[in-house]
Design an enzyme around this catalytic site. Structure first.
Site: not given
Length: 403
Positions: A136, A217, A252
């Site tokens: 990321w 993560d 999300k």
């Protein structure tokens, strides 16, 4: 009149964020057929990021019952901690770990990463943190801002656009004991290339043997296989007895993007260790934001803490996941039907919202500047940004660029 020298004259112009700056350019683009495949936000087939019905119901209940706007504790409410632990580790494992889990309610998954980074910098001997190549875009910046030194391990094969598992295993076996290794628990961002359950078990065994410390993560639970399956890697590490960091995000899977809701879970070795970790974790929280914002956290507590709402929420997550899987199938089939010579079938094997397409930086720039199709320079796309309305145009433009 002479210009007065400003104390800000020494401030230089920072480079634009590689992803958010593309979104800004997209918003400014007057083309009515523009397509945004850059930012990591789920949208439905009409191109809208929906508010989940369970979130709407939770907020109605909160309005009726909320009695105060006073501060939360530095690490958040105990109920939030218990519910997020159970989502992360499962009921049985959360019960068995008991007081060995330390939880901090954080402002989003990014907040969890930053608090973890500050804790690591202040309390662990090694200042090295290992990131997948690629990872990321914000990982390196968050950890560098906390004073850690980013290093990279092998992960993705750019030639096949798939996980390079042998290179990955060889790479992580060489990481020294005591150093922190960041792993994407599911729906790897930016590649979409995930580990299988048996591979997670092998990685956990390697960590136990070599002595490096895992940091998971966990931003997309439920967007890969399902709520439970996506937690396999997290739970494999937790069962191994290793110290463990997990950074959860509810942007999300509960759709709380602008509410900034996350959690940092730390698994310790003993109750005494927990007390010391909590004391240092509170310092990291206090010096960052003092205590977490309440509203989004109460939404999470309401949804996860009510059996009926939680069951409905799992169905909503399944619907979002199904849409992503279907879009992958439709995208690959559309490219093949249009006669695009390059094989994009690898997209069907990837998980979550993101995929590496294999498009070059030059092709990404061409898509943005000549066709108002916005993707990042690496060729990563947000698959969820593809809709039935924009798929035909996207397919034709790609055919023109690739063939």
């Amino acid at each position: 009149m002479e210009k007065t020298m400003s104390h800000f004259d020494s401030v230089t112009l920072a480079p634009a964020d590689p992803i958010l700056s593309i979104t800004e350019a997209f918003k400014a683009d007057p083309n009515p057929e523009k397509i945004n495949l850059s930012v990591g936000v789920f949208v439905d087939d009409s191109g809208v990021t929906p508010i989940l019905e369970t979130v709407r119901e939770a907020e109605k209940r909160i309005v009726k019952t909320n009695a105060t706007k006073s501060y939360l504790p530095m690490t958040g409410s105990p109920n939030y901690a218990a519910l997020t632990q159970r989502l992360c580790f499962g009921d049985a494992l959360a019960d068995s770990l008991g007081s060995r889990i330390v939880t901090a309610h954080t402002p989003g998954g990014t907040g969890a990463l930053r608090v973890a980074a500050d804790f690591i910098n202040a309390n662990l001997e090694s200042k090295n943190i290992w990131l997948s190549n690629p990872t990321w875009a914000n990982h390196k910046g968050v950890f560098a801002a906390a004073g850690l030194q980013a290093k990279s391990y092998a992960y993705f094969d750019q030639a096949t656009l798939r996980l390079d598992y042998p290179a990955f295993i060889e790479s992580i076996k060489a990481i020294p004991a005591g150093e922190v290794v960041v792993l994407h628990a599911c729906c790897h961002n930016p590649t979409g290339a995930d580990l299988a359950p048996a591979q997670w078990d092998e990685v956990a065994a390697i960590a136990a043997e070599t002595g490096w410390i895992p940091l998971l993560d966990f931003a997309y639970q439920g967007f890969g296989t399902d709520i439970e399956g996506d937690a396999h890697g997290v739970r494999a590490f937790a069962k191994s007895g290793l110290p463990l960091f997990v950074c959860q995000s509810f942007s999300k899977n509960i759709g709380l993007y602008r509410e900034r809701v996350g959690a940092l879970q730390i698994v310790t070795g003993s109750e005494d260790e927990t007390k010391r970790v909590v004391s240092q974790l509170k310092i990291a929280v206090r010096t960052n934001y003092s205590n977490p914002p309440a509203h989004g956290g109460v939404i999470v507590e309401t949804v996860l803490g009510d059996a009926e709402l939680r069951a409905r929420w799992i169905e909503e997550v399944a619907a979002m996941r199904t849409r992503i899987h279907q879009v992958r199938e439709q995208f690959v089939d559309s490219l093949a039907a249009a006669g695009v010579s390059r094989d994009f079938s690898f997209l069907k094997d990837q998980m979550g919202m993101f995929s590496f397409t294999g498009l070059t930086k030059e092709q990404a720039i061409t898509l943005r500047e000549e066709h108002s199709i916005y993707i990042v320079d690496s060729g990563r796309i947000n698959v969820a940004g593809i809709t039935s309305q924009n798929l035909p145009r996207l397919t034709q433009v790609l055919k023109g660029i690739l063939d």
